[in-house]
Write a protein that holds these residues in place. Sequence first.
Motif, PDB file in Angstrom:
ATOM      1  N   THR A 279     -26.118  21.649  33.476  1.00 28.67           N
ATOM      2  CA  THR A 279     -25.557  20.361  33.064  1.00 28.67           C
ATOM      3  C   THR A 279     -24.171  20.537  32.457  1.00 28.67           C
ATOM      4  O   THR A 279     -23.227  19.799  32.775  1.00 28.67           O
ATOM      5  CB  THR A 279     -26.483  19.671  32.056  1.00 28.67           C
ATOM      6  N   PHE A 280     -24.047  21.519  31.581  1.00 32.06           N
ATOM      7  CA  PHE A 280     -22.758  21.780  30.933  1.00 32.06           C
ATOM      8  C   PHE A 280     -21.699  22.152  31.970  1.00 32.06           C
ATOM      9  O   PHE A 280     -20.567  21.653  31.929  1.00 32.06           O
ATOM     10  CB  PHE A 280     -22.914  22.906  29.911  1.00 32.06           C
ATOM     11  N   TYR A 281     -22.066  23.009  32.928  1.00 33.35           N
ATOM     12  CA  TYR A 281     -21.111  23.428  33.958  1.00 33.35           C
ATOM     13  C   TYR A 281     -20.725  22.256  34.854  1.00 33.35           C
ATOM     14  O   TYR A 281     -19.552  22.073  35.195  1.00 33.35           O
ATOM     15  CB  TYR A 281     -21.726  24.552  34.793  1.00 33.35           C
ATOM     16  N   THR A 282     -21.714  21.442  35.228  1.00 36.88           N
ATOM     17  CA  THR A 282     -21.449  20.333  36.139  1.00 36.88           C
ATOM     18  C   THR A 282     -20.582  19.262  35.480  1.00 36.88           C
ATOM     19  O   THR A 282     -19.743  18.641  36.135  1.00 36.88           O
ATOM     20  CB  THR A 282     -22.769  19.708  36.622  1.00 36.88           C
ATOM     21  N   VAL A 283     -20.773  19.032  34.194  1.00 33.67           N
ATOM     22  CA  VAL A 283     -19.949  18.051  33.479  1.00 33.67           C
ATOM     23  C   VAL A 283     -18.477  18.470  33.509  1.00 33.67           C
ATOM     24  O   VAL A 283     -17.580  17.638  33.634  1.00 33.67           O
ATOM     25  CB  VAL A 283     -20.445  17.891  32.037  1.00 33.67           C
TER      26      VAL A 283
ATOM     27  N   THR B 281     -20.219   9.787  41.722  1.00 33.38           N
ATOM     28  CA  THR B 281     -20.945  10.014  42.967  1.00 33.38           C
ATOM     29  C   THR B 281     -21.636  11.377  43.001  1.00 33.38           C
ATOM     30  O   THR B 281     -22.637  11.566  43.696  1.00 33.38           O
ATOM     31  CB  THR B 281     -19.981   9.911  44.155  1.00 33.38           C
ATOM     32  N   ALA B 282     -21.090  12.319  42.249  1.00 36.56           N
ATOM     33  CA  ALA B 282     -21.701  13.652  42.212  1.00 36.56           C
ATOM     34  C   ALA B 282     -23.031  13.657  41.474  1.00 36.56           C
ATOM     35  O   ALA B 282     -23.825  14.591  41.630  1.00 36.56           O
ATOM     36  CB  ALA B 282     -20.744  14.646  41.558  1.00 36.56           C
ATOM     37  N   TRP B 283     -23.280  12.621  40.665  1.00 36.91           N
ATOM     38  CA  TRP B 283     -24.500  12.553  39.864  1.00 36.91           C
ATOM     39  C   TRP B 283     -25.517  11.576  40.428  1.00 36.91           C
ATOM     40  O   TRP B 283     -26.677  11.568  40.001  1.00 36.91           O
ATOM     41  CB  TRP B 283     -24.157  12.167  38.421  1.00 36.91           C
ATOM     42  N   THR B 284     -25.100  10.729  41.356  1.00 39.16           N
ATOM     43  CA  THR B 284     -26.029   9.753  41.908  1.00 39.16           C
ATOM     44  C   THR B 284     -26.893  10.393  42.992  1.00 39.16           C
ATOM     45  O   THR B 284     -26.456  11.299  43.702  1.00 39.16           O
ATOM     46  CB  THR B 284     -25.267   8.569  42.524  1.00 39.16           C
ATOM     47  N   MET B 285     -28.113   9.901  43.101  1.00 44.10           N
ATOM     48  CA  MET B 285     -29.052  10.465  44.058  1.00 44.10           C
ATOM     49  C   MET B 285     -29.836   9.339  44.729  1.00 44.10           C
ATOM     50  O   MET B 285     -30.415   8.484  44.054  1.00 44.10           O
ATOM     51  CB  MET B 285     -30.027  11.424  43.357  1.00 44.10           C
ATOM     52  N   GLY B 286     -29.837   9.335  46.041  1.00 41.00           N
ATOM     53  CA  GLY B 286     -30.606   8.357  46.783  1.00 41.00           C
ATOM     54  C   GLY B 286     -31.974   8.889  47.170  1.00 41.00           C
ATOM     55  O   GLY B 286     -32.305  10.066  46.941  1.00 41.00           O
ATOM     56  N   PHE B 287     -32.765   8.031  47.767  1.00 41.79           N
ATOM     57  CA  PHE B 287     -34.113   8.419  48.189  1.00 41.79           C
ATOM     58  C   PHE B 287     -34.021   9.057  49.577  1.00 41.79           C
ATOM     59  O   PHE B 287     -34.446   8.504  50.570  1.00 41.79           O
ATOM     60  CB  PHE B 287     -35.029   7.191  48.206  1.00 41.79           C
ATOM     61  N   ASN B 288     -33.440  10.271  49.607  1.00 47.75           N
ATOM     62  CA  ASN B 288     -33.221  10.975  50.861  1.00 47.75           C
ATOM     63  C   ASN B 288     -33.516  12.448  50.659  1.00 47.75           C
ATOM     64  O   ASN B 288     -34.261  12.828  49.750  1.00 47.75           O
ATOM     65  CB  ASN B 288     -31.782  10.745  51.348  1.00 47.75           C
ATOM     66  N   ILE B 289     -32.908  13.282  51.501  1.00 43.10           N
ATOM     67  CA  ILE B 289     -33.164  14.714  51.412  1.00 43.10           C
ATOM     68  C   ILE B 289     -32.709  15.290  50.075  1.00 43.10           C
ATOM     69  O   ILE B 289     -33.276  16.275  49.581  1.00 43.10           O
ATOM     70  CB  ILE B 289     -32.471  15.451  52.589  1.00 43.10           C
ATOM     71  N   ASP B 290     -31.683  14.677  49.453  1.00 45.33           N
ATOM     72  CA  ASP B 290     -31.249  15.139  48.138  1.00 45.33           C
ATOM     73  C   ASP B 290     -32.364  14.989  47.107  1.00 45.33           C
ATOM     74  O   ASP B 290     -32.587  15.871  46.274  1.00 45.33           O
ATOM     75  CB  ASP B 290     -30.016  14.340  47.686  1.00 45.33           C
TER      76      ASP B 290
END
Length: 222
Positions: free
Chosen positions: A120-124, A131-140
């Motif tokens: 989390t710290f690295y990604t922030v 968009t890098a934090w959003t997730m849909g109901f798909n393969i992600d």
Amino acid sequence: MVNTIAALTFVLAVILRLEDANIRNPRVAKVLGTLVSLAGVMSMTLYKGPVVKSLGHPLIYIHRGNGVVHKNWSKGLILIAASCITWSIWYIMQAYTLKRYPTQLSLTIWMSFVGAAQSTFYTVIVQHKRTAWTMGFNIDFWSTLYGGIVISSLVVYIQLWCTIQKGPAFIIVSNPLSTVLVAVLAYFVLGEKLYTGSIIGAVIVIIGLYLLLWGKKIHNQK
């Protein structure tokens, strides 16, 4: 190169006296098993041979683009080598930690929590876009769910339990099987090419694993 982790871990375990590598008795099978498994993986990587005929249509079709790939072999080799060494050290650290903190379940929770905090710290810092934090109901979503439940929970817990029972070298020697399974699944599921060299290497890997298990059995009997 990732499959060299098995050999590196075994060498570190012998140096730190977590494993016995006395070549004057039948337990030499543990050393031979590790080397044979490594040789099998190397043969899968370096020798292809004739292509195995496809048995049918793949279950999943993947579109492969023609994007430009930037290669830097020197940096790549250094990073991969560092990754293999630190990964081996991580398995050794598990063995030492479990001697003083033998509760596998809570240790798994702590490892997952610290890993999540670091990620989390690295990604922030790296990703500032929403968009890098959003997730849909798909393969992600499904891959994240699988990674959390199976990889970060079940696999780590089972590894810790096996480390207590058999030691770190016993755990890591099964890693070359992942190369075999990837080749088989890629052939049947994704329709990728399978070479005879991969089949020969897979057989060598399995022989090496049986040698190591036989050596461990002899060691336990004595």
